[in-house]
Design a protein around this motif. Sequence first.
Motif, PDB file in Angstrom:
ATOM      1  N   TYR A   1       0.858  -1.186   0.000  1.00 60.25           N
ATOM      2  CA  TYR A   1       0.000   0.000   0.000  1.00 60.25           C
ATOM      3  C   TYR A   1       0.895   1.237   0.000  1.00 60.25           C
ATOM      4  CZ  TYR A   1      -4.106  -2.815   1.132  1.00 60.25           C
ATOM      5  OH  TYR A   1      -5.122  -3.730   1.086  1.00 60.25           O
ATOM      6  N   SER A   2       0.704   2.132  -0.984  1.00 64.27           N
ATOM      7  CA  SER A   2       1.413   3.418  -0.968  1.00 64.27           C
ATOM      8  C   SER A   2       0.695   4.306   0.024  1.00 64.27           C
ATOM      9  CB  SER A   2       1.344   4.087  -2.341  1.00 64.27           C
ATOM     10  OG  SER A   2       1.752   3.206  -3.326  1.00 64.27           O
ATOM     11  N   VAL A   3       1.451   4.872   0.951  1.00 73.17           N
ATOM     12  CA  VAL A   3       0.798   5.673   2.004  1.00 73.17           C
ATOM     13  C   VAL A   3       1.796   6.692   2.557  1.00 73.17           C
ATOM     14  CG1 VAL A   3       1.355   3.911   3.756  1.00 73.17           C
ATOM     15  CG2 VAL A   3      -0.497   5.524   4.196  1.00 73.17           C
ATOM     16  N   GLU A   4       1.283   7.887   2.868  1.00 77.95           N
ATOM     17  CA  GLU A   4       2.144   8.889   3.525  1.00 77.95           C
ATOM     18  C   GLU A   4       2.528   8.362   4.906  1.00 77.95           C
ATOM     19  OE1 GLU A   4       3.266  11.730   2.264  1.00 77.95           O
ATOM     20  OE2 GLU A   4       2.235  11.348   0.359  1.00 77.95           O
ATOM     21  N   GLU A   5       3.741   8.664   5.328  1.00 73.49           N
ATOM     22  CA  GLU A   5       4.243   8.161   6.618  1.00 73.49           C
ATOM     23  C   GLU A   5       3.236   8.399   7.754  1.00 73.49           C
ATOM     24  OE1 GLU A   5       7.290   6.493   6.957  1.00 73.49           O
ATOM     25  OE2 GLU A   5       6.594   6.105   8.994  1.00 73.49           O
ATOM     26  N   GLU A   6       2.673   9.605   7.816  1.00 74.97           N
ATOM     27  CA  GLU A   6       1.813   9.934   8.959  1.00 74.97           C
ATOM     28  C   GLU A   6       0.450   9.248   8.881  1.00 74.97           C
ATOM     29  OE1 GLU A   6       3.125  11.988   6.844  1.00 74.97           O
ATOM     30  OE2 GLU A   6       1.635  13.307   5.921  1.00 74.97           O
ATOM     31  N   ARG A   7       0.149   8.636   7.743  1.00 79.05           N
ATOM     32  CA  ARG A   7      -1.134   7.913   7.630  1.00 79.05           C
ATOM     33  C   ARG A   7      -0.962   6.405   7.822  1.00 79.05           C
ATOM     34  NH1 ARG A   7      -5.774   9.600   4.361  1.00 79.05           N
ATOM     35  NH2 ARG A   7      -5.215   8.058   2.793  1.00 79.05           N
TER      36      ARG A   7
ATOM     37  N   ALA B   1      -4.201   7.277  -1.484  1.00 84.16           N
ATOM     38  CA  ALA B   1      -4.348   8.728  -1.337  1.00 84.16           C
ATOM     39  C   ALA B   1      -5.819   9.130  -1.211  1.00 84.16           C
ATOM     40  CB  ALA B   1      -3.683   9.429  -2.508  1.00 84.16           C
ATOM     41  N   GLU B   2      -6.687   8.409  -1.912  1.00 87.36           N
ATOM     42  CA  GLU B   2      -8.116   8.765  -1.915  1.00 87.36           C
ATOM     43  C   GLU B   2      -8.896   8.155  -0.741  1.00 87.36           C
ATOM     44  OE1 GLU B   2      -9.584  10.119  -5.368  1.00 87.36           O
ATOM     45  OE2 GLU B   2      -7.548  10.847  -5.002  1.00 87.36           O
ATOM     46  N   LEU B   3      -8.238   7.242  -0.044  1.00 89.92           N
ATOM     47  CA  LEU B   3      -8.939   6.514   1.016  1.00 89.92           C
ATOM     48  C   LEU B   3      -9.179   7.424   2.222  1.00 89.92           C
ATOM     49  CD1 LEU B   3      -9.731   3.486   1.486  1.00 89.92           C
ATOM     50  CD2 LEU B   3      -7.554   3.245   2.666  1.00 89.92           C
ATOM     51  N   ILE B   4     -10.432   7.460   2.709  1.00 93.76           N
ATOM     52  CA  ILE B   4     -10.723   8.316   3.867  1.00 93.76           C
ATOM     53  C   ILE B   4     -10.461   7.507   5.137  1.00 93.76           C
ATOM     54  CG2 ILE B   4     -12.538   9.601   5.071  1.00 93.76           C
ATOM     55  CD1 ILE B   4     -13.737  10.001   2.184  1.00 93.76           C
TER      56      ILE B   4
END
Length: 380
Positions: free
Chosen positions: A224-230, A373-376
């Motif tokens: 899963y591509s994800v920002e570190e803080e997420r 990125a689009e996942l809430i």
Amino acid sequence: MSFTTLGLSSSLLDVLSGKNYTKPYPIQQAAIPAILNGKDVLGIASTGSGKTASFVLPLLTNLQGDLVIKNRHVTVLVLVPTRELAVQVQEVFYTFGSGLPKPVKSMAVYGGVSINPQMIGLQGVNVLVATPGRLLELVESKAVHLSGIKTLVLDEADKMLNLGFKEEMNRIFALLPKKRQNLLFSATLSDDLNNINQFLLHDPLVIKIAAETNTIDLINQVAYSVEEERKGPLLRYLIKTNDWQQVLVFTSSAYKADAVADKLVKNGLGAEAIHSKKSQRARTEALRQFKSGDIQVLVTTDLLARGIDIEFLPCVINYELPRSPKDYIHRIGRTGRAESAGEAISLIAPDDEHHFKIIQKKMGKQVNRIETAELILRGY
Ligand code: AMP
């Protein structure tokens, strides 16, 4: 092929059928007859291949023929790198060895816990499973003697060298009788290990099991591509929406393992962290609770990446990637075990991309990617 043709004792065959061991795994087919014949064995195989039973079963059969009980003189010595592996290997000896006509008494000894109960418990032990440092302490205090050893087993020998046990291992080898059987199991073969093999093993039967690559094909790997803080919210989202009941999460430090476990607990999930900074008692208890299903998520460092067998673990998550591609394979190898499929998930932040490319290249496999990125993730 069935177990009946391998030469194991008939009472052991009865125990095997009660444990759903219907046919021997490849390493068992090769190793069991050789070990029964007293041959040395070099097994290139990792956890998951069935290597533990490949030495436990023939050694128990051999002990039935000649069970010498000379106080505090053990007959079989198994050296292992970690406390967890010591407990796990001893459990296999206990499972198969306690109901035999001549019950075999086995014991695990390891550091990080009080030495006194181990000293007392060593009375009448035939098979000792030990980590090197604690074994030497017990020898020095004369709680155990190694001069009657008939078989030496080195389990996960590569890990033992990686953990810096070389000097202790050499001191132990010097205490053993010259004439003995030697069995060495390792997931990999380094130059250092080759030196040990040459000095330790005499005309060994060499068995190579490509268990890891086979196992990898069984594992459904997803990144899963994800920002570190997420990463935290995504982790909780994945566990909750997939309703995974047993998840092993890897982080790169003890500090991070604690932080991730704390957040999971605060968000209503049953979680514990285990790593080298926790007491042995806390580690054993957390692993027990996880194995029995009392806690849903276990967060750990690479301490558990090797050696620990948790049957049918459905899901492993790399919250942070390991430094070495080999450790990636060991980590995900905790799932997809014993011929059942598993799920291995990696959370990849932008800074992890380059390293993940290297891991995939080394593994020779491209991992499917999901964008988040689009996942809430609010509320997770
Ligand atoms: P190991 O590689 O020794 O950690 O074993 C991996 C797993 O396979 C353990 O859960 C064993 O109980 C299981 N196992 C080993 N040999 C057999 C067999 N012949 N049949 C069924 N299960 C086995």
